[in-house]
Design a protein around this motif. Structure first.
Motif, PDB file in Angstrom:
ATOM      1  N   GLY A 122       0.865  -1.202  -0.020  1.00  0.00           N
ATOM      2  CA  GLY A 122       0.086  -0.012   0.125  1.00  0.00           C
ATOM      3  C   GLY A 122       0.725   1.296  -0.094  1.00  0.00           C
ATOM      4  O   GLY A 122       0.328   2.313  -0.788  1.00  0.00           O
ATOM      5  N   ILE A 123       1.795   1.299   0.730  1.00  0.00           N
ATOM      6  CA  ILE A 123       2.753   2.502   0.921  1.00  0.00           C
ATOM      7  C   ILE A 123       3.398   2.804  -0.245  1.00  0.00           C
ATOM      8  O   ILE A 123       3.653   3.979  -0.924  1.00  0.00           O
ATOM      9  CB  ILE A 123       3.750   2.534   2.254  1.00  0.00           C
ATOM     10  CG1 ILE A 123       4.102   4.069   2.304  1.00  0.00           C
ATOM     11  CG2 ILE A 123       4.942   1.580   1.913  1.00  0.00           C
ATOM     12  CD1 ILE A 123       4.587   4.138   3.908  1.00  0.00           C
ATOM     13  N   GLU A 124       3.740   1.646  -1.196  1.00  0.00           N
ATOM     14  CA  GLU A 124       4.185   1.931  -2.452  1.00  0.00           C
ATOM     15  C   GLU A 124       3.495   2.265  -3.536  1.00  0.00           C
ATOM     16  O   GLU A 124       3.915   3.187  -4.352  1.00  0.00           O
ATOM     17  CB  GLU A 124       5.115   0.672  -2.731  1.00  0.00           C
ATOM     18  CG  GLU A 124       6.509   0.119  -2.130  1.00  0.00           C
ATOM     19  CD  GLU A 124       7.386   1.533  -2.139  1.00  0.00           C
ATOM     20  OE1 GLU A 124       7.837   1.914  -2.983  1.00  0.00           O
ATOM     21  OE2 GLU A 124       7.875   1.905  -1.040  1.00  0.00           O
ATOM     22  N   LYS A 127       3.022   6.079  -2.869  1.00  0.00           N
ATOM     23  CA  LYS A 127       4.148   6.927  -3.163  1.00  0.00           C
ATOM     24  C   LYS A 127       3.988   6.774  -4.801  1.00  0.00           C
ATOM     25  O   LYS A 127       4.299   7.977  -5.167  1.00  0.00           O
ATOM     26  CB  LYS A 127       5.443   5.817  -2.837  1.00  0.00           C
ATOM     27  CG  LYS A 127       6.632   6.575  -3.457  1.00  0.00           C
ATOM     28  CD  LYS A 127       7.924   5.806  -3.424  1.00  0.00           C
ATOM     29  CE  LYS A 127       9.040   6.281  -4.044  1.00  0.00           C
ATOM     30  NZ  LYS A 127      10.430   6.242  -3.287  1.00  0.00           N
ATOM     31  N   GLN A 128       3.786   5.954  -5.570  1.00  0.00           N
ATOM     32  CA  GLN A 128       3.754   6.071  -6.982  1.00  0.00           C
ATOM     33  C   GLN A 128       2.360   6.906  -7.490  1.00  0.00           C
ATOM     34  O   GLN A 128       2.645   7.925  -8.305  1.00  0.00           O
ATOM     35  CB  GLN A 128       3.271   4.756  -7.768  1.00  0.00           C
ATOM     36  CG  GLN A 128       4.436   3.629  -7.606  1.00  0.00           C
ATOM     37  CD  GLN A 128       3.979   2.190  -7.847  1.00  0.00           C
ATOM     38  OE1 GLN A 128       2.814   2.166  -8.352  1.00  0.00           O
ATOM     39  NE2 GLN A 128       4.828   1.348  -8.000  1.00  0.00           N
ATOM     40  N   ALA A 132       3.408  10.355  -9.078  1.00  0.00           N
ATOM     41  CA  ALA A 132       2.763  10.819 -10.425  1.00  0.00           C
ATOM     42  C   ALA A 132       2.165  11.871 -10.544  1.00  0.00           C
ATOM     43  O   ALA A 132       1.972  12.866 -11.555  1.00  0.00           O
ATOM     44  CB  ALA A 132       2.017   9.515 -10.781  1.00  0.00           C
ATOM     45  N   ALA A 133       1.416  12.324  -9.173  1.00  0.00           N
ATOM     46  CA  ALA A 133       0.550  13.517  -9.514  1.00  0.00           C
ATOM     47  C   ALA A 133       1.777  14.753  -9.459  1.00  0.00           C
ATOM     48  O   ALA A 133       1.245  15.932  -9.747  1.00  0.00           O
ATOM     49  CB  ALA A 133      -0.161  13.837  -8.135  1.00  0.00           C
ATOM     50  N   SER A 139       3.391   5.561 -11.964  1.00  0.00           N
ATOM     51  CA  SER A 139       2.026   5.119 -11.093  1.00  0.00           C
ATOM     52  C   SER A 139       1.332   4.167 -11.587  1.00  0.00           C
ATOM     53  O   SER A 139       0.303   3.887 -10.837  1.00  0.00           O
ATOM     54  CB  SER A 139       1.318   6.690 -11.331  1.00  0.00           C
ATOM     55  OG  SER A 139       0.593   6.591 -12.695  1.00  0.00           O
ATOM     56  N   SER A 140       1.691   3.082 -12.511  1.00  0.00           N
ATOM     57  CA  SER A 140       1.145   2.059 -12.766  1.00  0.00           C
ATOM     58  C   SER A 140       1.086   1.083 -11.499  1.00  0.00           C
ATOM     59  O   SER A 140       2.317   0.764 -10.826  1.00  0.00           O
ATOM     60  CB  SER A 140       1.486   1.313 -13.870  1.00  0.00           C
ATOM     61  OG  SER A 140       2.863   0.848 -13.641  1.00  0.00           O
TER      62      SER A 140
END
Length: 146
Positions: A122-124, A127-128, A132-133, A139-140
């Motif tokens: 979840g934390i990874e 982070k993605q 990405a934002a 972000s995939s």
């Protein structure tokens, strides 16, 4: 009680990470899109709807803007056989970005490894999404969480 602590360093300013974490009604948009399909607030209770329709009810215990800390307790709808689940996110400044720490207290003790595997994924994903934002990172993600 077992404590699981995971953390990640992000290339996102701490204020931006905190804004996303503190937006408790927008988990499905700002932190875990795809993993959480919808969120509705019922007073201090956040109801997460997963893509398969499963619902998880979380009591929002604290949103501390000074400490940049969000605490919550899962009160209904866990898929794991837990008798207690309390967690917090805390955001810290870090050179070039921020550090996000996710601490989870669980019972029974033997469930800590299963919880750690889920919060680590979840934390990874968080982070993605946050990177990405901000225009960095990848972000995939198609992994399942709860």
């Amino acid at each position: 009680m077992a404590t699981v602590r995971v953390e990640t360093v992000l290339s996102v300013p701490d204020h931006a990470v905190w804004e996303a974490v503190a937006d408790v009604g927008a988990v499905h948009e700002r932190l875990l899109p795809g993993r959480v399909a919808a969120v509705r607030m019922d007073g201090d209770t956040r109801v997460l709807t997963m893509p398969d329709g499963w619902e998880v009810r979380e009591l929002i215990v604290a949103v501390d803007h000074d400490q940049r800390r969000l605490a919550y307790a899962v009160v209904e709808g866990q898929r794991l056989p837990l008798t207690y689940h309390h967690a917090s996110f805390q955001v810290f400044p870090e050179p070039g970005g921020s550090r996000l720490v996710w601490t989870t207290d669980v019972l029974p003790h033997p469930m800590a490894a299963a919880v750690e595997a889920r919060v680590s994924r979840g934390i990874e994903e968080i982070k993605q999404v946050l990177e990405a934002a901000q225009g960095v990172g990848n972000s995939s993600s198609g992994r399942s969480f709860m």
